[in-house]
Design a protein around this motif. Sequence first.
Motif, PDB file in Angstrom:
ATOM      1  N   VAL A 108       0.513  -1.459  -0.339  1.00  0.00           N
ATOM      2  CA  VAL A 108      -0.314  -0.058  -0.213  1.00  0.00           C
ATOM      3  C   VAL A 108       1.052   1.265   0.227  1.00  0.00           C
ATOM      4  O   VAL A 108       0.330   2.480  -1.326  1.00  0.00           O
ATOM      5  CB  VAL A 108      -0.788  -0.384   1.560  1.00  0.00           C
ATOM      6  N   LEU A 109       2.050   1.271   0.838  1.00  0.00           N
ATOM      7  CA  LEU A 109       2.705   2.588   0.918  1.00  0.00           C
ATOM      8  C   LEU A 109       3.562   2.954  -0.407  1.00  0.00           C
ATOM      9  O   LEU A 109       3.508   3.303  -0.652  1.00  0.00           O
ATOM     10  CB  LEU A 109       3.856   2.234   2.135  1.00  0.00           C
ATOM     11  N   ALA A 110       3.431   1.181  -1.359  1.00  0.00           N
ATOM     12  CA  ALA A 110       4.257   1.456  -2.688  1.00  0.00           C
ATOM     13  C   ALA A 110       3.872   2.513  -3.423  1.00  0.00           C
ATOM     14  O   ALA A 110       4.080   3.196  -4.406  1.00  0.00           O
ATOM     15  CB  ALA A 110       5.106   0.587  -3.458  1.00  0.00           C
ATOM     16  N   ARG A 111       2.099   1.877  -3.198  1.00  0.00           N
ATOM     17  CA  ARG A 111       1.407   2.330  -4.503  1.00  0.00           C
ATOM     18  C   ARG A 111       1.569   3.472  -3.872  1.00  0.00           C
ATOM     19  O   ARG A 111       0.596   4.264  -4.757  1.00  0.00           O
ATOM     20  CB  ARG A 111       0.437   1.637  -4.504  1.00  0.00           C
ATOM     21  N   VAL A 112       0.935   3.837  -2.887  1.00  0.00           N
ATOM     22  CA  VAL A 112       0.230   5.727  -2.189  1.00  0.00           C
ATOM     23  C   VAL A 112       1.636   6.232  -3.210  1.00  0.00           C
ATOM     24  O   VAL A 112       1.251   7.575  -3.313  1.00  0.00           O
ATOM     25  CB  VAL A 112       0.235   5.782  -1.109  1.00  0.00           C
ATOM     26  N   SER A 113       3.045   6.006  -2.649  1.00  0.00           N
ATOM     27  CA  SER A 113       4.110   6.782  -3.268  1.00  0.00           C
ATOM     28  C   SER A 113       4.224   6.513  -4.512  1.00  0.00           C
ATOM     29  O   SER A 113       4.481   7.758  -5.258  1.00  0.00           O
ATOM     30  CB  SER A 113       5.534   5.865  -2.701  1.00  0.00           C
ATOM     31  N   ASN A 114       3.401   5.767  -5.048  1.00  0.00           N
ATOM     32  CA  ASN A 114       4.013   6.054  -6.942  1.00  0.00           C
ATOM     33  C   ASN A 114       2.392   6.815  -7.551  1.00  0.00           C
ATOM     34  O   ASN A 114       2.904   7.261  -8.116  1.00  0.00           O
ATOM     35  CB  ASN A 114       3.470   4.210  -7.417  1.00  0.00           C
ATOM     36  N   VAL A 115       1.626   7.137  -6.616  1.00  0.00           N
ATOM     37  CA  VAL A 115      -0.060   7.597  -7.827  1.00  0.00           C
ATOM     38  C   VAL A 115       0.341   9.457  -6.922  1.00  0.00           C
ATOM     39  O   VAL A 115       0.514   9.722  -7.392  1.00  0.00           O
ATOM     40  CB  VAL A 115      -0.796   7.029  -6.700  1.00  0.00           C
ATOM     41  N   THR A 116       0.637   9.612  -5.732  1.00  0.00           N
ATOM     42  CA  THR A 116       1.028  11.034  -5.567  1.00  0.00           C
ATOM     43  C   THR A 116       2.019  11.155  -4.856  1.00  0.00           C
ATOM     44  O   THR A 116       2.313  13.066  -5.485  1.00  0.00           O
ATOM     45  CB  THR A 116       0.588  10.091  -3.906  1.00  0.00           C
ATOM     46  N   GLY A 117       3.068  10.867  -4.789  1.00  0.00           N
ATOM     47  CA  GLY A 117       4.125  11.895  -5.037  1.00  0.00           C
ATOM     48  C   GLY A 117       4.792  12.307  -3.500  1.00  0.00           C
ATOM     49  O   GLY A 117       5.653  12.854  -3.723  1.00  0.00           O
ATOM     50  N   ALA A 118       3.642  12.213  -2.450  1.00  0.00           N
ATOM     51  CA  ALA A 118       4.259  13.068  -1.790  1.00  0.00           C
ATOM     52  C   ALA A 118       4.389  12.385  -0.287  1.00  0.00           C
ATOM     53  O   ALA A 118       4.462  11.436  -0.037  1.00  0.00           O
ATOM     54  CB  ALA A 118       1.946  13.068  -1.349  1.00  0.00           C
ATOM     55  N   GLY A 119       4.645  12.758   0.698  1.00  0.00           N
ATOM     56  CA  GLY A 119       5.084  12.468   2.063  1.00  0.00           C
ATOM     57  C   GLY A 119       3.495  11.451   2.379  1.00  0.00           C
ATOM     58  O   GLY A 119       2.448  11.744   2.845  1.00  0.00           O
ATOM     59  N   VAL A 120       3.770   9.989   3.605  1.00  0.00           N
ATOM     60  CA  VAL A 120       2.761  10.002   4.193  1.00  0.00           C
ATOM     61  C   VAL A 120       2.526   9.887   5.643  1.00  0.00           C
ATOM     62  O   VAL A 120       4.266   9.383   6.108  1.00  0.00           O
ATOM     63  CB  VAL A 120       2.892   8.094   3.950  1.00  0.00           C
TER      64      VAL A 120
END
Length: 126
Positions: A108-120
């Motif tokens: 999930v973190l990898a997908r979020v990073s790929n999609v948003t490019g923002a910090g989590v």
Amino acid sequence: MRVGRQAQPKRPVENVIPMINVVFLLLVFFLITARITPPLPVEIEAPNAEGRSFDASPDVLVIGPDGTPYYLDQSGEQVWSSLAARARETVLTLRVDRAMQGAELAKVLARVSNVTGAGVDLVVEN
């Protein structure tokens, strides 16, 4: 000449209206400045961890116990297109269920990073 008892001076009545006004204004002030967060779309139990506390951003991605993502009023695969359209400068708050496996969280973190490019920011309980 008759001398009678001298009348006691009346005690002035205290006006409580100004105090009520102040209390009402304070109540309105605190209600307006309070940060009211909407309820989560699904019930989750945050994982335990130690660390610093922070102010969560208003953008919250919730991953339910079954792995379904929720963002704003969307769920499932529609979430990823909405996340791609959001501003990249803002940090995304991620809330996951305690039962989620680490490998699934990493995906999930990898997908979020790929999609948003923002910090989590990952929300956990102390």
